[in-house]
Write an enzyme that holds these catalytic residues in place. Structure first.
Site, PDB file in Angstrom:
ATOM      1  N   HIS A  12       0.822  -1.208   0.000  1.00 47.00           N
ATOM      2  CA  HIS A  12       0.000   0.000   0.000  1.00 47.00           C
ATOM      3  C   HIS A  12       0.861   1.265   0.000  1.00 47.00           C
ATOM      4  CE1 HIS A  12       1.030   0.824   4.216  1.00 47.00           C
ATOM      5  NE2 HIS A  12       0.883  -0.477   4.417  1.00 47.00           N
ATOM      6  N   GLU A  92      -2.373  -6.847   7.649  1.00 41.43           N
ATOM      7  CA  GLU A  92      -1.116  -6.543   8.322  1.00 41.43           C
ATOM      8  C   GLU A  92      -0.919  -7.451   9.536  1.00 41.43           C
ATOM      9  OE1 GLU A  92       1.895  -5.600   8.598  1.00 41.43           O
ATOM     10  OE2 GLU A  92       1.744  -3.395   8.524  1.00 41.43           O
TER      11      GLU A  92
END
Length: 219
Positions: A12, A92
């Protein structure tokens, strides 16, 4: 089996947490958005990916975090040629609920000394935990290749550590090899490319910050 020609992993764009780690005390990790720089990185990544995919179809999997959703939207991929799914197993590494900045910095120092694969955050996951759920996703992904009409491209919009662990699982790296590699920068990609022998290879290596020290296991 319709194996895709390429599997692209994208980290990202820069998030609010990348720019200022004090925000973890006020905003949940999963709710952090992109910064202006992060949005620019995502748009630039989109330009590269659109040139790479051209008019081919893409099967995209996106981590459920806000910053990965925003990154995907800024890529500007053609929706008529892109099948997108949210994939929680690509999230994550969990660090554990609300985070005290001083405590997290101390734990990160412990992790650097202990090892990123084995160290477990006090209320969260170890790298080994992420490896296990990435492995479960990989099995699902491989089953999807049974579809004879599977798109020739796969895109994973995820996080730096998760990218390394996905490649570790796919390419059968040792823990020592994993520990010697650095995360890609925000907005960077790595791609697994299908060769004539039916095996996938990385288009370019991860940056290496040290020489791995194996325990002596041989194959």
């Amino acid at each position: 089996m319709a194996q895709p020609r390429r599997i692209v992993l994208l980290r990202h764009g820069e998030s609010e947490g990348n720019a200022d780690d004090s925000v973890y005390e006020r905003i949940p990790d999963h709710a952090l958005g992109l910064t202006d720089r992060g949005r620019r990185q995502a748009r630039e990544a989109g330009e590269r990916l659109r040139a790479l995919f051209a008019d081919e179809r893409v099967s995209a999997y996106v981590s459920p975090y806000r910053r990965t959703h925003q990154t995907f939207r800024h890529l500007g991929l053609d929706p008529s040629r892109t099948r997108v799914r949210e994939e929680p197993r690509l999230r994550e590494q969990d660090w554990g609920n609300w985070q005290d900045r001083a405590d997290v910095r101390k734990q990160k120092a412990y992790r650097d000394a202990y090892g990123h694969f084995f160290y477990r955050f006090a209320q969260g996951e170890s790298g080994a935990d992420v490896y296990d759920r990435v492995g479960a996703f990989l099995e699902s992904l491989w089953r999807s290749f049974q579809d004879p009409d599977h798109p020739p491209n796969v895109l994973l919009v995820t996080h730096g550590l998760t990218m390394r662990l996905f490649c570790m699982r796919w390419l059968h790296w040792s823990v020592a090899e994993f520990e010697s590699l650095s995360n890609p920068d925000n907005g960077e990609t790595r791609a697994l490319l299908l060769g004539a022998d039916g095996r996938y290879r990385l288009d370019r290596p991860f940056e290496r910050w040290c020489t791995p020290e194996p325990y002596g296991l041989t194959r």
